[in-house]
Design a protein around this motif. Sequence first.
Motif, mmCIF file in Angstrom:
data_model
loop_
_atom_site.group_PDB
_atom_site.id
_atom_site.type_symbol
_atom_site.label_atom_id
_atom_site.label_comp_id
_atom_site.label_asym_id
_atom_site.label_seq_id
_atom_site.Cartn_x
_atom_site.Cartn_y
_atom_site.Cartn_z
ATOM 1 N N ARG A 130 -42.323 -65.952 38.019
ATOM 2 C CA ARG A 130 -43.345 -66.062 39.055
ATOM 3 C C ARG A 130 -44.592 -66.741 38.496
ATOM 4 O O ARG A 130 -45.133 -66.309 37.475
ATOM 5 C CB ARG A 130 -43.725 -64.673 39.589
ATOM 6 N N SER A 132 -48.496 -67.861 37.957
ATOM 7 C CA SER A 132 -49.834 -67.312 38.109
ATOM 8 C C SER A 132 -50.775 -68.493 38.264
ATOM 9 O O SER A 132 -50.941 -69.281 37.337
ATOM 10 C CB SER A 132 -50.214 -66.470 36.882
ATOM 11 N N ARG A 156 -45.005 -72.993 47.847
ATOM 12 C CA ARG A 156 -45.755 -72.268 46.813
ATOM 13 C C ARG A 156 -45.732 -70.769 47.085
ATOM 14 O O ARG A 156 -45.548 -69.954 46.165
ATOM 15 C CB ARG A 156 -47.202 -72.783 46.744
ATOM 16 N N ASN A 210 -43.949 -66.513 45.060
ATOM 17 C CA ASN A 210 -44.511 -65.183 44.847
ATOM 18 C C ASN A 210 -43.554 -64.115 45.368
ATOM 19 O O ASN A 210 -42.784 -64.367 46.295
ATOM 20 C CB ASN A 210 -45.853 -65.040 45.569
ATOM 21 N N ASP A 211 -43.626 -62.939 44.810
ATOM 22 C CA ASP A 211 -42.793 -61.827 45.263
ATOM 23 C C ASP A 211 -43.571 -61.008 46.278
ATOM 24 O O ASP A 211 -44.051 -59.905 46.000
ATOM 25 C CB ASP A 211 -42.372 -60.961 44.075
ATOM 26 N N SER A 240 -38.839 -64.908 49.698
ATOM 27 C CA SER A 240 -39.251 -65.439 48.398
ATOM 28 C C SER A 240 -38.058 -66.060 47.674
ATOM 29 O O SER A 240 -36.915 -65.631 47.855
ATOM 30 C CB SER A 240 -39.838 -64.328 47.533
ATOM 31 N N ASN A 294 -53.141 -71.332 45.239
ATOM 32 C CA ASN A 294 -53.009 -71.079 43.806
ATOM 33 C C ASN A 294 -54.169 -70.264 43.254
ATOM 34 O O ASN A 294 -54.444 -70.285 42.055
ATOM 35 C CB ASN A 294 -52.914 -72.414 43.052
#
Length: 329
Positions: free
Chosen positions: A10, A12, A49, A53-54, A61, A248
Amino acid sequence: MARAWHLTKRPSGMPTRADVELREFTLPALDDGMVHVRNRWLSVDPYMRGRMNDVKSYVPSFEIGKPMTGGAVGEVVESRDPSFQPGDVVVHMAGWRDEAVEPAGNFNKLPAIPGVEPQAFLGNLGLTGGTAYFGLLDAASAKEGDIVFVSAAAGAVGSAVVQIAKAKGMTVIGSAGGTEKCAFVKSLGADEVIDYKSGPVVKSLAAAAPKGIDVYFDNVGGDHLDAALAVAKQNARFAICGMIEGYNSAEPTCLRYIMRVIAMRIRLQGFIYTDYMGRLGEFYQEMGGWVASGKVKSRDTVIEGLDHTFDAFLGLFTGANTGKMLVKL
């Protein structure tokens, strides 16, 4: 052997090559009811994007260690379903790869619209064009005579919104970054264009729309949404399509003028393309006519090769595209 991009961890903040890997994978067996397609065009889109993410959202996802998915146009290689024959050109969601074997129900033959290239069904006749069409005309209830503000107006969705609004008799103010992109938006018919890199958006929009705006089509969030709230007329309608400025970042989108929602009775409507799947017939009829006649044009940014798909995706967040970002295989 087939190859596909896989999510390895994932991200960051802004994704990096450490978060993904292009791997070989084994295609499923071509059983009864299955279709084998070789992809010709891949779409990369900002909403992807969020799928990294979860989090629970309107689309599942991406799974760690599994091939990613996205819009694609391909050619049928082999079929075990009578609905498809080798050579058929189809649109589907098994992108981020060069080949796919899926149930026949996951593929749709491209409508026959003379003069329209297959990749248009990933752009103005696909998710991006449909998002523009339904977001502007349904979610925002835009009508002839309205003053419409469009953020990211040089992008895939924004450029379609500009042209649809002009086709429907609206006044359009677009926002884009830099001289070249602003010139492109102006060439699409926008009445005014704001260069958001040249100064505060709220001041530029107030100058471009001294009487205020009736409609805001939001692709960006952040200071563009603030500016729209500050300049909105009474009973203005906002179609909230995407907020790429915050995709982001863990920081919340700024809403300095949110209190104007009450005083000006502003309507904010979030929406997604799949809300309108039952109305694609009307979209293809009207938008297809505009595209075929040249009334609605596209400028694609084309990246060559499956190996460069992730680079094309990252380019969406740095302004590397004008119009639709596509990968050609």
